[in-house]
Design a protein around this motif. Structure first.
Motif, short mmCIF file in Angstrom:
data_model
loop_
_atom_site.label_atom_id
_atom_site.label_comp_id
_atom_site.label_asym_id
_atom_site.label_seq_id
_atom_site.Cartn_x
_atom_site.Cartn_y
_atom_site.Cartn_z
N GLY A 95 0.82 -1.21 0.00
CA GLY A 95 0.00 0.00 0.00
C GLY A 95 0.86 1.26 0.00
N ILE A 96 1.91 1.25 0.84
CA ILE A 96 2.80 2.42 0.90
C ILE A 96 3.45 2.65 -0.46
CG2 ILE A 96 4.98 3.28 1.87
CD1 ILE A 96 4.24 1.67 4.47
N LEU A 97 3.90 1.55 -1.07
CA LEU A 97 4.58 1.67 -2.36
C LEU A 97 3.61 2.19 -3.43
CD1 LEU A 97 6.62 -1.65 -2.12
CD2 LEU A 97 7.59 0.66 -2.23
N GLU A 98 2.37 1.73 -3.37
CA GLU A 98 1.43 2.18 -4.40
C GLU A 98 1.09 3.66 -4.23
OE1 GLU A 98 -1.71 -0.79 -4.55
OE2 GLU A 98 -0.50 -1.98 -5.97
N MET A 99 1.07 4.11 -2.98
CA MET A 99 0.85 5.55 -2.77
C MET A 99 2.02 6.36 -3.33
SD MET A 99 -1.06 6.12 0.84
CE MET A 99 -0.27 4.89 1.85
N LEU A 100 3.23 5.84 -3.14
CA LEU A 100 4.41 6.54 -3.69
C LEU A 100 4.35 6.57 -5.22
CD1 LEU A 100 7.30 5.17 -1.42
CD2 LEU A 100 6.26 7.44 -1.35
N LEU A 101 3.91 5.43 -5.79
CA LEU A 101 3.80 5.37 -7.26
C LEU A 101 2.77 6.38 -7.76
CD1 LEU A 101 3.92 1.55 -8.11
CD2 LEU A 101 5.68 3.27 -8.50
N ALA A 102 1.66 6.47 -7.02
CA ALA A 102 0.56 7.34 -7.46
C ALA A 102 0.98 8.81 -7.45
CB ALA A 102 -0.64 7.14 -6.54
N GLU A 103 1.92 9.12 -6.56
CA GLU A 103 2.27 10.51 -6.34
C GLU A 103 3.19 11.09 -7.41
OE1 GLU A 103 2.71 12.23 -1.89
OE2 GLU A 103 4.38 11.08 -2.67
N GLY A 104 3.98 10.21 -8.05
CA GLY A 104 5.01 10.74 -8.95
C GLY A 104 4.91 10.18 -10.35
N ASP A 105 5.98 10.38 -11.10
CA ASP A 105 6.06 9.85 -12.46
C ASP A 105 7.16 8.80 -12.45
OD1 ASP A 105 6.27 9.33 -15.15
OD2 ASP A 105 7.47 11.13 -15.55
N HIS A 106 6.77 7.58 -12.15
CA HIS A 106 7.77 6.53 -12.02
C HIS A 106 7.73 5.61 -13.21
CE1 HIS A 106 8.79 7.87 -8.01
NE2 HIS A 106 7.51 7.98 -7.77
N ASN A 107 8.20 6.12 -14.33
CA ASN A 107 8.25 5.31 -15.54
C ASN A 107 9.70 4.90 -15.78
OD1 ASN A 107 8.18 4.21 -18.08
ND2 ASN A 107 6.57 5.61 -18.78
N CYS A 108 9.94 3.60 -15.60
CA CYS A 108 11.32 3.11 -15.66
C CYS A 108 11.88 3.08 -17.07
CB CYS A 108 11.41 1.72 -15.05
SG CYS A 108 10.67 1.63 -13.43
N LEU A 109 11.01 3.16 -18.08
CA LEU A 109 11.47 2.98 -19.46
C LEU A 109 12.58 3.94 -19.83
CD1 LEU A 109 8.19 2.38 -21.48
CD2 LEU A 109 10.05 0.77 -21.05
N TYR A 110 12.46 5.18 -19.37
CA TYR A 110 13.45 6.17 -19.78
C TYR A 110 14.23 6.73 -18.58
CZ TYR A 110 9.14 8.81 -18.86
OH TYR A 110 7.99 9.28 -18.31
N CYS A 111 14.25 5.96 -17.49
CA CYS A 111 14.94 6.46 -16.31
C CYS A 111 16.37 5.92 -16.25
CB CYS A 111 14.20 6.06 -15.05
SG CYS A 111 14.99 6.68 -13.55
N GLU A 112 17.31 6.82 -15.99
CA GLU A 112 18.74 6.48 -15.91
C GLU A 112 19.00 5.42 -14.83
OE1 GLU A 112 20.88 7.74 -18.12
OE2 GLU A 112 22.44 6.49 -17.22
N GLU A 113 18.17 5.44 -13.79
CA GLU A 113 18.43 4.53 -12.66
C GLU A 113 17.72 3.18 -12.81
OE1 GLU A 113 20.72 5.19 -10.19
OE2 GLU A 113 21.11 6.91 -11.50
N ASN A 114 17.12 2.96 -13.96
CA ASN A 114 16.46 1.68 -14.22
C ASN A 114 17.44 0.54 -13.93
OD1 ASN A 114 14.88 -0.40 -15.14
ND2 ASN A 114 15.00 0.16 -17.31
N GLY A 115 17.05 -0.34 -13.01
CA GLY A 115 17.95 -1.44 -12.65
C GLY A 115 18.81 -1.13 -11.45
N ASN A 116 18.81 0.13 -11.03
CA ASN A 116 19.60 0.54 -9.88
C ASN A 116 18.70 1.30 -8.91
OD1 ASN A 116 21.97 0.87 -8.37
ND2 ASN A 116 22.31 2.91 -9.24
N CYS A 117 17.37 1.06 -9.00
CA CYS A 117 16.40 1.87 -8.27
C CYS A 117 15.80 1.03 -7.14
CB CYS A 117 15.31 2.31 -9.24
SG CYS A 117 13.96 3.20 -8.44
#
Lengths: 531, 352
Positions: free
Chosen positions: B86-108
């Motif tokens: 639940g905590i994680l889903e609230m964090l997801l809802a709050e931001g733009d967490h799209n791993c496709l173009y994130c530099e930290e993909n795999g290190n997040c």
């Protein structure tokens, strides 16, 4: 350093003198800031510039460049006069106290304040009382102590103060010189010095001569005559006595004092070889340039400021066309009659261990899993976290009676201001590496001269205007940075920038004992350049 | 130090009085998830992902809760796993967490935890507060606060490790965000670009400007060395990509630097793979450098040294060794001068 970086949390008060720690040793600077700002430890800063640490200091003493001996004597004077020194430590572990105390008599706070250009002598007393009340005090210094004609005396005064306070041989105290290059400690330990073999064994000693002749199996008689230091060798080149120079990973045109003189020496020499990674200002003047490898292209060890020996690993494939630096030296040696057969850095280290008693117990295998600081005399020895525990190397700690002597060049009507030089956060030494690192060069792309606002208004210079700075040795132009950082009548220049090379201006006066040049103080004049 | 005994997931373990539940659990190999906790900074207790069950009915944040003698800890059960999701889903809802173009993909760390707990971006449309994206004002650092989970690690890294106090929280509740010295742009702040906040950030909210190459985290190779600059001797983990390019420098916690670096250690390495390197021996003829083979250059150098030694004696040759080079190389240089040339004319820049 007599002590270790990880002891910083054990220190109750710090004396930082002649070290702009947050710019030149930033990681240690941050550790000191953490103790002072977040944990309420005491800090005394002595520097001609209002450096970042000065803002967080309990006492900041903005002294005239070249007056370290006076201020350190002043602290010692107060400790003795107010009976605040560690009598037991002095009695049990030191000698020379009486003579030193006699010399210190005249270094009253008033007298010292006058020499150092300080308004308020009571601050000297306040600082000394902090050291006595908040023990252990750790003394940190850098080239702002050593790069003077009186450099050796400055260091002796640091030792005097810490012996008086009993801050040696205990964790969290110590006399802690911050070494300015990643392996300057190791280069000294390895005997890359004119008068000593590895582990500081004097060359002018027949036993050592015999020992190394045997260890190195050389048919040659090893010379018992100490060699030349860098600055001396440049003079000898001009005089015609030194004819060939082999310059390995150094850039003396940018790093040595009095650039004009250095260039003259290189031009005078018959044959100059430079072994480096880029075509430095010095390499441009060479007869032969040999392309070596950068730090992450090779294996080896380095010894840091706290005598910690650490392994360096190969991170990237070496650039094609370059060679390992040890291989290059070996090839030249073998062509000149040697028959060395090292196959890797580890082979060399195994030999180092045999002739360097302080490294005898260190192995590549141990370095991969242990924290080892020399001295480490055998493989069972854990290494040495801090020196002088229970006993000094020479037995008793020698307290020295040291008089203040002024720098080589005083201000006069023609050259009325003082020039001091140093490094800035984003750059390193002659810029060979940092100026070829994009982000660092973008953050700090150009040289400058730092000028106090009072002086700026006297010369009618505003921030960013171009000025010319001249000394008896040369003149350079650059932008003025008007701040309240330097002491009035003192200007500061970084020496990284070839476009505005500070070492065109610096003086090559040397300390008589250790031959260190007086980079930190010379007389200069400033003129506004009308564009 | 008083030892205490407690039970974690039915296993008897020993810890020291004053340690938190999390510290003892991790020392004993139990994997409790965290976001705001990091061993190099003080405890925050903000994200609540480290919750554990204590003595049957209490749920506590293990990163701040001191362990008590005899306590019985359950690191995860169905209820706790549900709360974490639940905590994680609230964090997801709050931001733009799209791993496709994130530099930290795999290190997040957020990505890894969402995967572990099966957390998904909630389908319902939550109002998102658009936060600061500033990827150009700082030469070294990039900031995309839409990926920030407000864990506060960067604030503490800047206050306790670099001790520069650039990062602060601003605003309250859903308007909470980060500010750098109250300036809108990081580049205008007093940031010294040590990059410690990036190193410690659990998501892609803070990242480094690219110096040479890039590469997905799982393709990067890591090897440690010692920083080439000052004498502190910081241990650095260098990362290289598939092409062999240097990608980033991360402070190693086992070095004297305890994981910290300065701006030079962080960004001062691209000269190694830059275009200024010399890649062939050069011999000057008629005032101009000409490329030469290694054999030719080495023969020439040794011949000239020998001639000069013959004519003017060994003391007419001088070597400048280097504090930028290894112990092994310095040892060999002084040995060469002493045992082969026959002079003590060797020195380096210790005084300079």
């Amino acid at each position: 350093m007599t002590n270790s970086i990880r002891e910083i949390p054990l220190t109750e008060s710090f004396l930082v003198i002649g070290s702009n720690t947050t710019e030149n040793h930033p990681v240690i600077g941050s550790m000191i800031k953490n103790e002072v700002i977040n944990k309420g430890k005491k800090l005394v800063v002595v520097d001609p510039r209002k450096i970042e640490l000065a803002k967080h200091a309990d006492v900041f003493l903005q002294i005239k460049p070249g007056t370290n001996v006076a201020i350190l004597n002043g602290f010692a004077h107060v400790l003795i006069k107010e009976n605040l020194y560690d009598k037991e430590f002095v009695k049990e572990r030191c000698e020379g106290f009486d003579e030193m105390a006699k010399t210190l008599e005249k270094y009253t706070p008033e007298h010292v304040a006058k020499i150092c250009g300080l308004d308020d002598p009571s601050k000297i007393v306040e600082a000394a009382r902090i050291f006595a009340a908040s023990k252990p005090m750790a003394l940190y210094y850098c080239m702002g102590i050593t790069q003077f004609k009186s450099g050796v005396n400055g260091v002796k005064c640091c030792a005097n103060l810490q012996m008086l306070l009993g801050n040696l041989g205990i964790p969290g105290g110590g006399v802690n010189p911050l070494r300015g290059q990643n392996n300057v400690q190791g280069a000294c330990d390895m005997g890359a010095l004119n008068a000593v073999y590895p582990a500081y064994q004097p060359v002018a000693n027949e036993e050592n001569q015999k020992k190394f002749k045997e260890a190195w199996k050389t048919p040659l008689e090893l010379s018992i005559k100490p060699g030349l230091t860098i600055v001396e060798s440049l003079n000898a080149a001009i005089a015609g006595d030194v004819k060939a120079l082999y310059v390995f990973g150094e850039n003396p045109v940018m790093s040595d004092p009095n650039q004009h003189h250095v260039i003259e020496a290189l031009e005078h020499a018959e044959f100059v070889v430079v072994q480096d990674i880029v075509l430095t200002e010095t390499a441009a003047l060479a007869d032969v340039v040999l392309p070596g490898r950068a730090f992450i292209e090779k294996e080896g060890t380095a010894s840091n400021t706290e005598r910690r020996v650490q392994p360096m690993h190969k991170v990237v494939e070496p650039l094609k066309g370059t060679q390992d630096d040890w291989w290059i030296i070996m090839q030249i040696a073998n062509r000149m009659g040697a028959s060395w057969d090292y196959t890797c850095a580890k082979d060399i280290f195994e030999e180092v261990r045999k002739v360097t008693p302080s490294y005898a117990g260190i192995t590549y295998e141990r370095l991969e899993k242990e924290l080892i600081q020399w001295p480490c005399p055998n493989e069972q020895h854990p290494g040495t976290q801090y020196l002088h525990k229970e006993k000094f190397n020479r037995g008793l700690g020698l307290m020295s009676a040291i008089e203040f002597t002024p720098p080589a060049e005083d201000v006069d009507p023609e050259y009325p201001m003082i020039l001091t030089t140093g490094r800035i956060l984003q750059h390193f030494h002659t810029g060979t590496m940092t100026r070829n690192s994009r982000i660092l060069d973008e953050i700090a792309p150009e040289g400058f001269v730092e000028l106090h606002s009072n002086d700026a208004s006297n010369y009618n210079v505003s921030d960013g205007e171009v000025v010319s700075i001249s000394t008896r040795r040369g003149s350079v132009r650059m932008k003025a940075r008007v701040t309240d950082k330097p002491k009035p009548n003192v200007v500061f220049m970084p020496f990284h920038f070839v476009e505005a090379a500070a070492n065109k201006l610096t003086i090559d006066a040397l300390d008589p004992t250790c031959k260190i040049p007086e980079y930190k103080v010379c007389a200069c004049k400033i003129e506004k350049v009308n564009a | 130090m008083n030892k205490i005994q407690l039970t974690i997931d039915g296993v008897e373990v020993t810890g020291t009085q004053g340690q938190t539940i999390l510290e003892i659990a991790r020392d004993n190999g139990f994997d409790i998830p965290t976001l705001c906790y990091h061993p190099s900074i003080s405890k925050t207790g903000a994200c609540r992902l480290c919750i554990v069950r204590v003595n049957g009915n209490m749920i506590k944040a293990s990163c701040t809760e001191p362990a008590a003698e005899g306590a019985k800890i359950i690191t995860e059960d169905a209820e706790i796993a549900g709360l974490r999701k639940g905590i994680l889903e609230m964090l997801l809802a709050e931001g733009d967490h799209n791993c496709l173009y994130c530099e930290e993909n795999g290190n997040c760390e957020l990505q890894a935890l969402c995967y572990r707990y099966g957390a998904e971006n909630p389908a319902a449309d939550f109002p998102k507060n658009k936060r600061q994206i500033d990827v150009t004002s700082s030469k070294g650092l990039r900031r995309n606060e839409n990926r920030c989970v407000l864990c506060g690690r960067c604030v503490k890294a800047c206050a306790e490790i670099q001790v520069q106090n650039v990062w602060q929280f601003d605003g309250r509740g859903s308007h909470a965000c980060l500010t750098s010295d109250m300036f809108e742009k990081l580049g205008d702040s007093s940031c010294v670009q040590c990059g410690q906040c990036v190193q410690i950030c659990p998501t892609g909210a803070l990242s480094f400007q690219t110096v040479l190459g890039r590469g997905p985290e799982w393709e990067l190779k890591k090897e440690s060395s010692i920083c080439i600059y000052c004498g502190v001797g910081c241990k650095i983990d260098f990362y290289t990509n598939k092409q062999g390019q240097l990608v980033k420098a991360i402070g190693n916690p086992d070095g004297p630097n305890k994981g910290h670096l300065c701006v030079k250690g962080r960004f001062g390495f691209d000269f190694v793979q830059g275009d200024k390197r010399i890649t062939s021996p050069l011999i000057k003829r008629n005032g101009k450098f000409e490329e030469a083979s290694w054999d030719e250059a080495l023969d020439y150098v040794s011949k000239r040294f020998s001639e000069i030694k013959q004519a003017s004696g060994p003391d007419s040759i001088m070597a400048f060794s280097s504090a930028k080079c290894t112990n092994e190389e310095n040892y060999l240089m002084q040995k060469f001068m002493r045992a082969v040339v026959g002079t003590n004319n060797v020195d380096h820049c210790a005084r300079l």
